[in-house]
Structures are given as structure tokens and as C-alpha cells.
Design an enzyme around this catalytic site. Sequence first.
Site, PDB file in Angstrom:
ATOM      1  N   LYS A 175       0.834  -1.205   0.000  1.00 45.89           N
ATOM      2  CA  LYS A 175       0.000   0.000   0.000  1.00 45.89           C
ATOM      3  C   LYS A 175       0.877   1.267   0.000  1.00 45.89           C
ATOM      4  O   LYS A 175       0.550   2.264  -0.655  1.00 45.89           O
ATOM      5  CB  LYS A 175      -0.923  -0.003   1.224  1.00 45.89           C
ATOM      6  CG  LYS A 175      -1.753   1.253   1.413  1.00 45.89           C
ATOM      7  CD  LYS A 175      -2.790   1.493   0.327  1.00 45.89           C
ATOM      8  CE  LYS A 175      -3.498   2.829   0.555  1.00 45.89           C
ATOM      9  NZ  LYS A 175      -4.513   3.139  -0.451  1.00 45.89           N
ATOM     10  N   LYS A 243       0.103  11.697   5.463  1.00 43.35           N
ATOM     11  CA  LYS A 243       0.442  10.588   6.366  1.00 43.35           C
ATOM     12  C   LYS A 243       1.097   9.451   5.583  1.00 43.35           C
ATOM     13  O   LYS A 243       2.152   8.925   5.971  1.00 43.35           O
ATOM     14  CB  LYS A 243      -0.837  10.096   7.054  1.00 43.35           C
ATOM     15  CG  LYS A 243      -0.675   8.804   7.807  1.00 43.35           C
ATOM     16  CD  LYS A 243      -1.931   7.944   7.869  1.00 43.35           C
ATOM     17  CE  LYS A 243      -2.708   7.729   6.645  1.00 43.35           C
ATOM     18  NZ  LYS A 243      -3.485   6.532   6.488  1.00 43.35           N
TER      19      LYS A 243
HETATM   20  P1  NAD Z   1     -12.275   9.076   7.501  1.00 42.13           P
HETATM   21  O1  NAD Z   1     -11.580  10.105   8.325  1.00 42.13           O
HETATM   22  O2  NAD Z   1     -13.354   9.483   6.550  1.00 42.13           O
HETATM   23  O3  NAD Z   1     -12.925   7.952   8.459  1.00 42.13           O
HETATM   24  C1  NAD Z   1     -12.307   7.436   9.590  1.00 42.13           C
HETATM   25  C2  NAD Z   1     -13.406   7.100  10.584  1.00 42.13           C
HETATM   26  O4  NAD Z   1     -12.826   6.418  11.694  1.00 42.13           O
HETATM   27  C3  NAD Z   1     -14.142   8.329  11.132  1.00 42.13           C
HETATM   28  O5  NAD Z   1     -15.513   8.193  10.840  1.00 42.13           O
HETATM   29  C4  NAD Z   1     -13.855   8.285  12.634  1.00 42.13           C
HETATM   30  O6  NAD Z   1     -14.973   8.673  13.415  1.00 42.13           O
HETATM   31  C5  NAD Z   1     -13.531   6.832  12.848  1.00 42.13           C
HETATM   32  N1  NAD Z   1     -12.667   6.574  13.997  1.00 42.13           N
HETATM   33  C6  NAD Z   1     -11.406   7.043  14.221  1.00 42.13           C
HETATM   34  N2  NAD Z   1     -10.930   6.560  15.387  1.00 42.13           N
HETATM   35  C7  NAD Z   1     -11.913   5.774  15.900  1.00 42.13           C
HETATM   36  C8  NAD Z   1     -12.041   5.026  17.094  1.00 42.13           C
HETATM   37  N3  NAD Z   1     -11.063   4.980  18.003  1.00 42.13           N
HETATM   38  N4  NAD Z   1     -13.186   4.357  17.295  1.00 42.13           N
HETATM   39  C9  NAD Z   1     -14.204   4.399  16.403  1.00 42.13           C
HETATM   40  N5  NAD Z   1     -14.135   5.103  15.252  1.00 42.13           N
HETATM   41  C10 NAD Z   1     -13.005   5.774  15.019  1.00 42.13           C
HETATM   42  O7  NAD Z   1     -11.124   8.282   6.754  1.00 42.13           O
HETATM   43  P2  NAD Z   1     -11.247   7.392   5.420  1.00 42.13           P
HETATM   44  O8  NAD Z   1     -11.045   8.273   4.244  1.00 42.13           O
HETATM   45  O9  NAD Z   1     -12.431   6.503   5.515  1.00 42.13           O
HETATM   46  O10 NAD Z   1      -9.900   6.537   5.556  1.00 42.13           O
HETATM   47  C11 NAD Z   1      -9.771   5.452   6.474  1.00 42.13           C
HETATM   48  C12 NAD Z   1      -8.470   4.721   6.163  1.00 42.13           C
HETATM   49  O11 NAD Z   1      -8.515   4.240   4.808  1.00 42.13           O
HETATM   50  C13 NAD Z   1      -7.218   5.602   6.259  1.00 42.13           C
HETATM   51  O12 NAD Z   1      -6.146   4.869   6.784  1.00 42.13           O
HETATM   52  C14 NAD Z   1      -6.963   5.991   4.813  1.00 42.13           C
HETATM   53  O13 NAD Z   1      -5.582   6.288   4.589  1.00 42.13           O
HETATM   54  C15 NAD Z   1      -7.412   4.737   4.083  1.00 42.13           C
HETATM   55  N6  NAD Z   1      -7.855   4.934   2.687  1.00 42.13           N
HETATM   56  C16 NAD Z   1      -8.693   5.961   2.367  1.00 42.13           C
HETATM   57  C17 NAD Z   1      -9.102   6.121   1.029  1.00 42.13           C
HETATM   58  C18 NAD Z   1     -10.003   7.265   0.596  1.00 42.13           C
HETATM   59  O14 NAD Z   1     -10.121   7.490  -0.624  1.00 42.13           O
HETATM   60  N7  NAD Z   1     -10.639   7.992   1.508  1.00 42.13           N
HETATM   61  C19 NAD Z   1      -8.653   5.238   0.058  1.00 42.13           C
HETATM   62  C20 NAD Z   1      -7.839   4.173   0.430  1.00 42.13           C
HETATM   63  C21 NAD Z   1      -7.451   4.028   1.751  1.00 42.13           C
END
Ligand code: NAD
Length: 299
Positions: A175, A243
Site C-alpha cells: 500500500k 500521512k
Molecule cells: P475518515 O476520516 O473518513 O474515516 C475514519 C473514521 O474512523 C471516522 O468516521 C472516525 O470517526 C472513525 N474513527 C477514528 N478513530 C476511531 C475510534 N477509536 N473508534 C471508532 N471510530 C473511530 O477516513 P477514510 O477516508 O475513511 O480513511 C480510512 C483509512 O482508509 C485511512 O487509513 C486511509 O488512509 C485509508 N484509505 C482511504 C481512502 C479514501 O479514498 N478515503 C482510500 C484508500 C485508503
Amino acid sequence: MTTPNRTIAFIGLGIMGAPMAAHLVDAGYDVVGHNLSRLAVDVLVERGGRAATDTADAVREADVVITMVPDSPDVEDLVFAEDGILANAKPGTLHIDCSTIRPDVSRRIAEAEVERGIRPVDAPVSGGEAGAVEAVLSIMVGGDTADVEAARPILDVVGKTVVHVGPAGAGQTVKAANQLIVAGNIQLVAEALVFLEAHGVDTESALAVLGGGLAGSAVLDRKGATMRARTFAPGFRIDLHHKDLGIVTAAARAAGVAIPLGAHVAQLVGSLRAQGHGGLDHSALLMQVDQLSGKGPTT
Ligand code: NAD
């Protein structure tokens, strides 16, 4: 229903986690959701899932725990905290971490979980919000073969390309390479757009023909139109790509490998973030190319 691993605790219902959890509900799994803000849990419940009050409540009865939270400390907290996975999940529980985190942290978590009888699988995803909504994610999977095979039916619900790439942490390493390629690609698509516009070329036609040749890419296909329109709603936030580029530059340094272009793009992403644009989509790198080319401020 006779599906094995039927009860899934899904922690982190954000941009990616919410549609993934919804697909699992639709596929017949019993999905128990937990998220920092309640609204996303309510949406899951309306879809047919269940609500947990905290992490311990979510994982206690689960056969599988999926975590989809922003960063390494978030996953560490979910695993090691008093109300976390190690202290509350049943032995034999599969923990599929779909978050993008540091490979070394992923390996450390896996060691601690194996000691407690939890079965760790790192399964970071690629494909963005659209990939999650359409259930066509690419998923790079690390872990013990039996655990990965146990996770596969679940990953197949949310992904199209699911590949076991090696032992614990290997998914995160792949990744990191993915994020290196995507950031560099976005920066070059941005530079090409500004270049084409400066020469008065119709960029819709230009991107159409570029997309059919060696310059074609998923970035060009999925981001070209919004970049042309300069709309930068996330999607994938600059904060998260910052990040990830920290992860890949540190991991490259640890391995004694040079990634000169990647390190440069990491600086450009960091600069955009420092200017207050961390909440925009990573395609907002285009704003900075505009600015560097005298085409207007980034603010
Ligand atoms: P986001 O910020 O939209 O969602 C993260 C969620 O996690 C939030 O809703 C938050 O409330 C929740 N959260 C955080 N800590 C928590 C805890 N202790 N208990 C319960 N809930 C908790 O982020 P995202 O865009 O969905 O990304 C999530 C992961 O996926 C990241 O590591 C990101 O790098 C990866 N990712 C994102 C994408 C994208 O296009 N957004 C694509 C591939 C990978």
C-alpha cells in the site's frame, strides 16, 4: 444463515468504512458498527446493521473485527486500549485491519495479537471512495495463509482485486508503494493540465486521447474531469496522503532505498497541507501547480 464468520464488528465508518460496512450488511453479515461520531452508526443501523456503544461492546461477540480508521496510533489504540481488541475479543477472532498504517506497526500489532490467539490480517485498500461505493477495491493482503483465506470471502464482498502479498505487514508495504505511485501520478496529471491549458488545448479531448495511450491511468480516468473543473471535495484527503507519504519515505529510508521523485512529491503534499488545504482531495495538488505557474493563489 450458515455463513462462517457471520458477526462482524466494523470500527471506523468514515468515507471508506461506511460503504464497505453497508456492502457487508447487504451480503447478509451481521454487522455491528462503531464510530467516533454517532451519525454514521445510525446510517448503518438504518441499512440493517447494529450499533455498538464502544469498542469493547463491538468486538466482544464478533467473529471478525474490521478496523478502518485514519492512522497508526488510531489502530494501536483500538488494539491495545483497555476497551480494545486484545482485551475483549474472543480467541480465534479474525482482525482485518483495512486502515493504511506503518508496516512496522502492523507487524507489531500482529505479533501481540497472535500471542493472544487473535488472527491478524492487514488488508489496506486502494480505489478511493468510488471504489468503496462500487465494491471494486483493490486489496493488498498480508498475513498467515489460513487467516487470509478465512478473510477472503469478506474481502471479496468489498473488493474486486484481492491479492495475498506476503506475511503480516506486507499488505501495508504494498500500500505504501501504491501511495507513492498515486501521488506522483496526480502531480504529473496536474502539471500536464496546466501545461495544456496554457497552450489553449481543449483538455477534455486531450485527456481522452492521453487516457488511451501509455499516459493513461486510473488517476487520469477517475480524477481528470474533476481536476479540469477544479473541484476538490474529498475523496481522499491531503491529510491522509501526507500521512502515507510519511510512511513510504520512512520505510524507504529504513530499507536504504532512494525515492527522489516520491520525496519531492511528499514535500509538495506537505506544502499544500501547510497552506491549510489538508481537508481537500489529493487532486488539489493542481491548485499548487496553478499557483507555481502564476495562475492564481491557493487560498
Ligand atoms: P475518515 O476520516 O473518513 O474515516 C475514519 C473514521 O474512523 C471516522 O468516521 C472516525 O470517526 C472513525 N474513527 C477514528 N478513530 C476511531 C475510534 N477509536 N473508534 C471508532 N471510530 C473511530 O477516513 P477514510 O477516508 O475513511 O480513511 C480510512 C483509512 O482508509 C485511512 O487509513 C486511509 O488512509 C485509508 N484509505 C482511504 C481512502 C479514501 O479514498 N478515503 C482510500 C484508500 C485508503
